[in-house]
Design an enzyme around this catalytic site. Structure first.
Site, PDB file in Angstrom:
ATOM      1  N   GLY A   1       0.805  -1.223   0.000  1.00  0.00           N
ATOM      2  CA  GLY A   1       0.000   0.000   0.000  1.00  0.00           C
ATOM      3  C   GLY A   1       0.838   1.272   0.000  1.00  0.00           C
ATOM      4  N   ILE A   2       0.393   2.220   0.797  1.00  0.00           N
ATOM      5  CA  ILE A   2       1.037   3.536   0.819  1.00  0.00           C
ATOM      6  C   ILE A   2       2.472   3.420   1.343  1.00  0.00           C
ATOM      7  CG2 ILE A   2       0.916   5.831   1.873  1.00  0.00           C
ATOM      8  CD1 ILE A   2      -2.167   5.560   1.830  1.00  0.00           C
TER       9      ILE A   2
ATOM     10  N   ASP B   1       5.984  -5.615  15.881  1.00  0.00           N
ATOM     11  CA  ASP B   1       4.705  -4.930  16.062  1.00  0.00           C
ATOM     12  C   ASP B   1       5.014  -3.618  16.787  1.00  0.00           C
ATOM     13  OD1 ASP B   1       2.307  -3.987  17.111  1.00  0.00           O
ATOM     14  OD2 ASP B   1       1.473  -6.007  17.353  1.00  0.00           O
TER      15      ASP B   1
ATOM     16  N   ASN C   1       3.857   5.412   9.031  1.00  0.00           N
ATOM     17  CA  ASN C   1       2.775   5.091   8.076  1.00  0.00           C
ATOM     18  C   ASN C   1       1.868   3.963   8.547  1.00  0.00           C
ATOM     19  OD1 ASN C   1       1.544   4.597   5.234  1.00  0.00           O
ATOM     20  ND2 ASN C   1       2.539   2.667   5.764  1.00  0.00           N
TER      21      ASN C   1
ATOM     22  N   LYS D   1     -16.699   0.717  13.540  1.00  0.00           N
ATOM     23  CA  LYS D   1     -18.016   0.401  14.148  1.00  0.00           C
ATOM     24  C   LYS D   1     -18.563   1.710  14.669  1.00  0.00           C
ATOM     25  CE  LYS D   1     -18.928  -4.081  14.313  1.00  0.00           C
ATOM     26  NZ  LYS D   1     -19.997  -4.597  13.505  1.00  0.00           N
TER      27      LYS D   1
ATOM     28  N   ASN E   1     -15.940  10.847  10.520  1.00  0.00           N
ATOM     29  CA  ASN E   1     -16.567   9.881   9.620  1.00  0.00           C
ATOM     30  C   ASN E   1     -17.420   8.912  10.427  1.00  0.00           C
ATOM     31  OD1 ASN E   1     -17.060   8.910   7.102  1.00  0.00           O
ATOM     32  ND2 ASN E   1     -15.109   7.829   6.889  1.00  0.00           N
TER      33      ASN E   1
ATOM     34  N   TYR F   1     -10.803   5.660  14.787  1.00  0.00           N
ATOM     35  CA  TYR F   1      -9.808   5.987  13.748  1.00  0.00           C
ATOM     36  C   TYR F   1      -9.615   7.502  13.644  1.00  0.00           C
ATOM     37  CZ  TYR F   1      -7.673   5.911   9.046  1.00  0.00           C
ATOM     38  OH  TYR F   1      -6.839   6.067   7.970  1.00  0.00           O
TER      39      TYR F   1
END
Ligand SMILES: NC(=O)c1ccc[n+]([C@@H]2O[C@H](COP(=O)([O-])OP(=O)(O)OC[C@H]3O[C@@H](n4cnc5c(N)ncnc54)[C@H](O)[C@@H]3O)[C@@H](O)[C@H]2O)c1
Length: 449
Positions: free
Chosen positions: A218-219, A261, A288, A295, A347, A353
């Site tokens: 990904g990014i 991690d 990143n 939820k 959002n 998030y």
């Protein structure tokens, strides 16, 4: 991952249907190609202020064909207007006078940059006039079309000689998906160590070490590739489950890898130890790695909440602290956070998030002055991506994804490379006065604009 609607809208049949139905018509965006000139075409410079006299020479120094009189029979690639001389609202008409006659004579993917003064650094009517530039540039960004971009660059008094890397980025295809942004230069203290000249403009990060978290795909993978292109030795980091993908990307880039991690209690110490022992320190740190566990709040489990805050926010905070406190981040180093438009606009289903990503912006705010005061030219900035086409967004349901992709001034999603190029501009040795910024890479998304 492709944008099927854009492909359809560019086809002969699609063009007719899209036009007749009044659907969005995304203009294909040109991206930078390695080895190609930074800016093709001619850039017209205008306005009066602190930068007007030096701008043409500065742009010529970047190999940009800059003129102060509009050429006949040639479309313009870009317009740069020095508005730092506007000290009252009665002078704002100079914007209309300069831009209005030129807007029909631009190429596709045109670039517009307005240079201003940070409003908080001036008073009275001048502050009013300088603040007005924001509304002007953001509106022109929504009007310009043709895959064009429009930015306001606020240059603090005294930082006039530190704008080159920013103009190079904003006038080039590297900023393809960045529009409607306000960039501040020199507002959080300029530093003693400034490296405005780099030996090799094509490899500005030669000899530098860059840590990229979440680099296996990904990014993060795109960031690793672009920093490698710019000459950095990249240390990619990812979780054990992604070890083989990480290893193959890093092998290709002749980089190094670190499998852990970032939420592990000893992660900051392990990262600092690895960077110091194997690489003698680090110059660019890109936080990143990120996760979503969406939820609505009423249904949000403790685990979903905690894991998102831990990966997206607490880990970057702890790692940054450790690298700064242990002196592992070299002088002239860049710390870059990856926020999100969700952290600005909010959002549904993303309280966890969005909190974590707004917190990343808070991390930039809280550390920008601290790093400036160290006097070793370390900077901290963030990108806030909008809709970027990756595996993360491929998981979004089709209808939501389609709407999400079109709700911006460019009517299309961005690519991982667009985020990566923005990070490479922050990391550039000529960007040591770019500190404390949050730039959205969102095609000027309508949400939270
Ligand atoms: N894709 C978008 O549209 C978008 C929009 C806004 C922001 N972002 C942000 O950009 C960043 C990259 O997003 P992406 O779309 O490439 O996501 P992705 O899921 O494709 O990649 C994220 C990477 O982070 C790694 N990672 C996750 N948890 C980790 C941990 N605890 N330790 C180490 N590595 C870990 C993953 O293994 C993965 O390789 C994220 O921070 C994301 O929130 C993405």
């Amino acid at each position: 991952m492709s944008d099927r609607y854009q492909e359809f809208a560019s086809s002969p049949v699609g063009r007719i249907l899209v036009k007749n139905l009044g659907l969005p018509r995304p203009t294909p965006l040109t991206r930078h190609v390695e080895g190609a000139p930074l800016v093709t075409g001619t850039v017209l410079v205008g306005g009066t202020g602190r930068l007007a006299d030096t701008l043409p020479a500065l742009l010529t120094g970047l190999d940009v064909h800059a003129v102060t009189e509009p050429p006949e029979d040639e479309r313009l690639r870009g317009l740069v207007f020095d508005a730092t001389g506007l000290t009252s609202s009665t002078q704002l008409g100079a914007l209309r006078d300069f831009f209005a006659p030129r807007l029909r004579g631009l190429t596709t993917n045109p670039r517009v940059v307005v240079l201003g003064t940070p409003p908080d650094q001036v008073r009275g009517p001048e502050r009013v006039a300088q603040r007005a530039l924001e509304g002007f540039t953001r509106s022109l960004g929504k009007e310009i079309g043709q895959g064009g971009t429009v930015q306001l660059v606020q240059v603090a008094p005294g930082a006039e000689d530190k704008v080159a890397s920013t103009l190079a980025f904003l006038l080039s295809p590297k900023s393809a998906y960045v529009s409607g942004q306000v960039v501040r230069i020199g507002t959080h203290g300029t530093s003693e160590v400034t490296v405005d000249q780099v030996a090799d403009p094509d490899r500005p990060l030669a000899g530098k070490v860059a840590l990229v978290t979440g680099a296996s795909r990904g990014i993060g993978e795109a960031i690793a590739r672009v920093l490698h292109r710019d000459g950095a030795r990249v240390v990619g980091l990812d979780v054990p489950q992604a070890a083989s993908e990480l290893q193959s990307v890093m092998d290709e880039l002749d980089g190094d890898w670190l499998v852990l991690d970032i939420t592990a209690p000893d992660a900051p110490q392990r990262i600092a130890h690895e960077l110091r022992e194997r690489h003698g320190g680090v110059d660019v740190v890109v936080h990143n790695a990120g996760i979503t566990r969406d939820k609505r709040l009423a249904n949000m489990s403790e685990d979903r909440w905690d894991s998102v805050i831990a990966v997206n926010l607490t880990a970057p905070e702890r790692i940054t602290r450790e690298l700064l406190d242990q002196g592992v981040l070299n002088a002239g180093g860049s710390i870059v956070g990856v926020a999100s438009i969700a952290g600005i606009a909010g959002n549904v289903g993303q309280t966890n998030y969005a909190a974590s990503k707004a917190g990343v912006i808070g991390l930039v705010d809280s550390l920008a002055d601290e790093v400036a005061e160290r006097g070793d030219a370390i900077t901290i900035n963030a990108v806030a991506p909008g809709f970027i086409i990756t595996q993360m967004t491929a998981a979004v349901p089709f209808a939501t994804r389609e709407v999400g992709q079109r709700l911006n001034a460019m009517a299309q999603g961005g690519l991982p490379v667009d985020v990566a190029e923005t990070i490479a501009w922050y990391a550039h040795p000529g960007s040591r006065a770019v500190n404390g910024n949050v730039v959205r890479v969102c095609g000027q998304m309508m949400l939270g604009a």
